[in-house]
Enzyme design. Structure first.
Site, PDB file in Angstrom:
ATOM      1  N   MET A   1       0.835  -1.161  -0.100  1.00 47.23           N
ATOM      2  CA  MET A   1      -0.103   0.031   0.149  1.00 47.23           C
ATOM      3  C   MET A   1       0.840   1.335   0.112  1.00 47.23           C
ATOM      4  SD  MET A   1      -2.825  -1.016   2.739  1.00 47.23           S
ATOM      5  CE  MET A   1      -2.035  -1.846   3.884  1.00 47.23           C
ATOM      6  N   VAL A   2       0.734   2.066  -0.966  1.00 46.75           N
ATOM      7  CA  VAL A   2       1.395   3.459  -1.011  1.00 46.75           C
ATOM      8  C   VAL A   2       1.384   4.194   0.334  1.00 46.75           C
ATOM      9  CG1 VAL A   2       1.770   5.712  -2.033  1.00 46.75           C
ATOM     10  CG2 VAL A   2       1.076   3.410  -3.350  1.00 46.75           C
TER      11      VAL A   2
ATOM     12  N   GLN B   1       8.599  -4.458  -2.826  1.00 45.74           N
ATOM     13  CA  GLN B   1       7.946  -4.304  -3.984  1.00 45.74           C
ATOM     14  C   GLN B   1       8.685  -2.981  -4.784  1.00 45.74           C
ATOM     15  OE1 GLN B   1       4.163  -2.432  -5.283  1.00 45.74           O
ATOM     16  NE2 GLN B   1       3.704  -4.515  -5.665  1.00 45.74           N
TER      17      GLN B   1
ATOM     18  N   CYS C   1       0.050  -1.020 -10.835  1.00 43.71           N
ATOM     19  CA  CYS C   1      -0.373   0.276 -10.576  1.00 43.71           C
ATOM     20  C   CYS C   1      -0.800   1.210 -11.529  1.00 43.71           C
ATOM     21  CB  CYS C   1       0.803   1.085  -9.978  1.00 43.71           C
ATOM     22  SG  CYS C   1       0.691   2.676  -9.601  1.00 43.71           S
TER      23      CYS C   1
ATOM     24  N   LYS D   1       3.434  -8.804  -9.641  1.00 45.53           N
ATOM     25  CA  LYS D   1       1.971  -8.459  -9.500  1.00 45.53           C
ATOM     26  C   LYS D   1       1.375  -7.958 -10.520  1.00 45.53           C
ATOM     27  CE  LYS D   1      -0.843  -6.577  -5.584  1.00 45.53           C
ATOM     28  NZ  LYS D   1      -1.515  -5.667  -6.579  1.00 45.53           N
TER      29      LYS D   1
ATOM     30  N   ASN E   1      -5.602 -11.555  -5.572  1.00 49.43           N
ATOM     31  CA  ASN E   1      -5.722 -10.213  -4.801  1.00 49.43           C
ATOM     32  C   ASN E   1      -6.935  -9.574  -5.385  1.00 49.43           C
ATOM     33  OD1 ASN E   1      -4.155  -7.138  -5.379  1.00 49.43           O
ATOM     34  ND2 ASN E   1      -5.073  -7.827  -3.492  1.00 49.43           N
ATOM     35  N   GLY E   2      -7.791  -8.935  -4.484  1.00 47.18           N
ATOM     36  CA  GLY E   2      -8.938  -8.328  -4.841  1.00 47.18           C
ATOM     37  C   GLY E   2     -10.040  -8.829  -3.770  1.00 47.18           C
TER      38      GLY E   2
ATOM     39  N   VAL F   1      -5.402  -6.083   0.877  1.00 48.92           N
ATOM     40  CA  VAL F   1      -4.892  -4.691   1.150  1.00 48.92           C
ATOM     41  C   VAL F   1      -5.880  -3.755   2.027  1.00 48.92           C
ATOM     42  CG1 VAL F   1      -3.879  -3.008  -0.225  1.00 48.92           C
ATOM     43  CG2 VAL F   1      -3.681  -5.274  -1.348  1.00 48.92           C
ATOM     44  N   ARG F   2      -6.871  -3.336   1.270  1.00 44.54           N
ATOM     45  CA  ARG F   2      -7.604  -2.424   2.000  1.00 44.54           C
ATOM     46  C   ARG F   2      -8.360  -3.191   3.130  1.00 44.54           C
ATOM     47  NH1 ARG F   2     -11.996  -0.675  -2.107  1.00 44.54           N
ATOM     48  NH2 ARG F   2     -11.384  -2.733  -3.054  1.00 44.54           N
TER      49      ARG F   2
END
Length: 346
Positions: A38-39, A91, A120, A161, A223-224, A247-248
């Protein structure tokens, strides 16, 4: 706690991400659990909290190779680790072989694998040939993978990824190319470059791609849309993936994979501990992490709004002490409370 300086890594079954991804279904009766990049937010304190709650592998935020290999200040700002920060995937955002090889040389002794960001969707990154641009440039991506694996072999684990194409056959072709180049595993985000995060992830697409490259013996991570613990089994069973990346979902609830439907209060206390130990988070990031967790806990809205008006860490600590039974690391019961311990509960 004394922060220890990490020593150069040697891969063992305990920290080899490829071994973990390949074997978790046999050893733990579930897919490997992975905290994705995550940025700004996948920094060391947050990574350490995730490890306390059944996350097998954790990623750093994307680091731009061109800055990292040329700028000492960028290196200090972008990559912080410690001896217990493992298994760790760093990453990288990169668009050429030379920068990638230099990046791997500098970083690989202090992590357990390198992940090339091919997902991204930010326009600025795509214009520079980074992120999602790479799924439309399979020859370049394959050449970067091949260069690293030819130089390092199994001493460096390498992942790509990716996002999916509108035409899934393009994605299958891309996966075949990176498999030929020697990639260790592939993470597939089941959205295209233009799919909004508000739209459901395409698990059927991930399932199809996995079915087409199954003979390659290269594991795939899905992922997702992993937001609650039950999503782990659902995504794994639907796609056949060897690992599931959140992630989120983990940003809101770092204990997601430890069977907590809502972020437990103890998780927040542990995050505070790691944030203060490492002192690497700007105040705004610290505040936002706490906001995400407290919102997930359904903290009373007036209190949540009040917290966001605070201007520094001292005010934030005082606010926690005023409103909650807020335990420190050496306090009895630290890190184990589940519900919000309001100090003045009506």
């Amino acid at each position: 706690m004394k922060i220890s300086v990490p020593k150069p890594k040697t891969l063992t079954n305990e920290n080899d991400p490829l071994y973990i991804i390949k074997t978790r279904k046999k050893t733990h009766n579930r897919a490997a659990t992975i905290a994705g990049p995550m940025v700004r937010y996948s920094k060391l304190p947050f990574r350490q909290v995730c490890r306390d709650y059944d996350v097998d592998i954790v990623y750093t935020p994307m680091i731009l190779a061109r800055e990292f290999v040329r700028n000492g200040h960028a290196r200090l700002a972008d990559f912080t680790t410690c001896s217990t920060d493992s298994p760790l995937i760093v990453q990288v955002g990169v668009n050429n072989v030379a920068d990638l090889l230099k990046f791997v040389e500098m970083v690989s002794p202090y992590c357990d694998g390198i992940g090339i960001n091919c997902g991204c969707p930010i326009k600025e990154q795509i214009r520079e040939g980074i992120g999602c641009a790479l799924i439309y440039n399979p020859e370049l991506l394959a050449s970067m993978v091949s260069a690293v694996k030819q130089k390092y072999g199994d001493k460096v684990r390498l992942e790509t990824k990716i996002r999916i194409h509108d035409d899934l056959e393009q994605t299958v072709e891309l996966c075949n190319k990176v498999c030929d180049a020697g990639v260790d595993w592939i993470t597939i985000h089941g959205r295209t470059r233009t799919t909004r995060s508000s739209q459901p992830v395409n698990l059927d697409a991930i399932k199809y791609i996995i079915s087409q490259i199954k003979g390659r013996n290269v594991p795939v991570v899905a992922n997702g849309d992993c937001f609650v613990e039950t999503d782990l089994a659902k995504i794994s069973e639907c796609t056949g993936a060897d690992g599931v990346m959140a992630v989120r979902g983990l940003l809101a609830n770092p204990a997601l994979f430890a069977k907590y439907d809502v972020c437990p209060w103890g998780c927040l206390e542990k995050f505070w501990y790691w944030a203060m130990e490492f002192s690497t988070l700007p105040f705004q990031l610290l505040q936002h992490h706490l906001f995400c967790m407290l919102e997930n806990m359904q903290l009373q809205k007036p209190l949540l709004k009040e917290m966001m008006t605070l201007k520094n860490t001292v005010q934030l600590i005082d606010w926690f002490d005023k409103n909650f039974i807020f335990k420190r690391h050496n306090d009895e019961g630290f890190g184990v409370t589940v519900d919000i311990p309001y100090r003045n509960q009506a």
